[in-house]
Design a protein around this motif. Structure first.
Motif, short mmCIF file in Angstrom:
data_model
loop_
_atom_site.label_atom_id
_atom_site.label_comp_id
_atom_site.label_asym_id
_atom_site.label_seq_id
_atom_site.Cartn_x
_atom_site.Cartn_y
_atom_site.Cartn_z
N ASP A 1 -3.10 -4.86 2.50
CA ASP A 1 -3.29 -3.78 1.53
C ASP A 1 -4.58 -3.03 1.80
O ASP A 1 -4.62 -1.79 1.77
N ALA A 2 -5.65 -3.78 2.04
CA ALA A 2 -6.95 -3.15 2.33
C ALA A 2 -6.84 -2.29 3.59
O ALA A 2 -7.31 -1.15 3.61
N PHE A 3 -6.21 -2.83 4.62
CA PHE A 3 -6.05 -2.09 5.87
C PHE A 3 -5.29 -0.79 5.64
O PHE A 3 -5.70 0.28 6.10
N GLN A 4 -4.17 -0.87 4.91
CA GLN A 4 -3.35 0.31 4.68
C GLN A 4 -4.11 1.38 3.90
O GLN A 4 -4.03 2.57 4.24
N ARG A 5 -4.85 0.99 2.88
CA ARG A 5 -5.60 1.97 2.08
C ARG A 5 -6.69 2.65 2.91
O ARG A 5 -6.86 3.87 2.85
N ILE A 6 -7.43 1.85 3.66
CA ILE A 6 -8.51 2.42 4.48
C ILE A 6 -7.92 3.29 5.59
O ILE A 6 -8.47 4.35 5.92
N ASP A 7 -6.80 2.87 6.17
CA ASP A 7 -6.19 3.67 7.23
C ASP A 7 -5.68 5.00 6.69
O ASP A 7 -5.77 6.03 7.37
N GLU A 8 -5.16 5.02 5.46
CA GLU A 8 -4.76 6.29 4.84
C GLU A 8 -5.96 7.21 4.68
O GLU A 8 -5.88 8.42 4.96
N MET A 9 -7.09 6.65 4.24
CA MET A 9 -8.32 7.44 4.11
C MET A 9 -8.77 7.97 5.47
O MET A 9 -9.15 9.12 5.60
N ARG A 10 -8.70 7.11 6.48
CA ARG A 10 -9.09 7.51 7.84
C ARG A 10 -8.25 8.70 8.31
O ARG A 10 -8.76 9.67 8.86
N LYS A 11 -6.96 8.64 8.06
CA LYS A 11 -6.07 9.72 8.47
C LYS A 11 -6.38 11.02 7.72
O LYS A 11 -6.35 12.10 8.31
N MET A 12 -6.69 10.91 6.42
CA MET A 12 -7.04 12.11 5.65
C MET A 12 -8.32 12.74 6.18
O MET A 12 -8.41 13.96 6.32
#
Length: 75
Positions: free
Chosen positions: A4-15
């Motif tokens: 979950d942490a990885f997915q949230r941070i990766d979404e932020m990284r993409k934005m």
């Protein structure tokens, strides 16, 4: 969870990666390298969690930047 942490941070990284700035007639893009540290019974302090996240961030940079890495303790 770690995933979950990885997915949230990766979404932020993409934005962040999708942002584009225009200044002085030039376009600029930015990217981010992120490190994640998860609390476990072995963590002794907040400072240790921060150091582990920092180590993971530097691993992201070493692996080519614009990535997310999760701290893993190696024995």
């Amino acid at each position: 969870t770690e995933e979950d942490a990885f997915q949230r941070i990766d979404e932020m990284r993409k934005m962040i990666n999708d942002l584009q700035f225009h200044a002085h007639g030039q376009n600029f893009n930015i990217s981010g390298s992120f490190g994640i540290s998860m609390y476990t019974k072995d963590n002794e302090s907040a400072e240790e969690l921060i150091k582990q996240a920092d180590d993971a961030q530097y691993q992201s940079k070493k692996d080519g930047r614009n990535k997310v890495s999760i701290f893993k303790k190696f024995n």
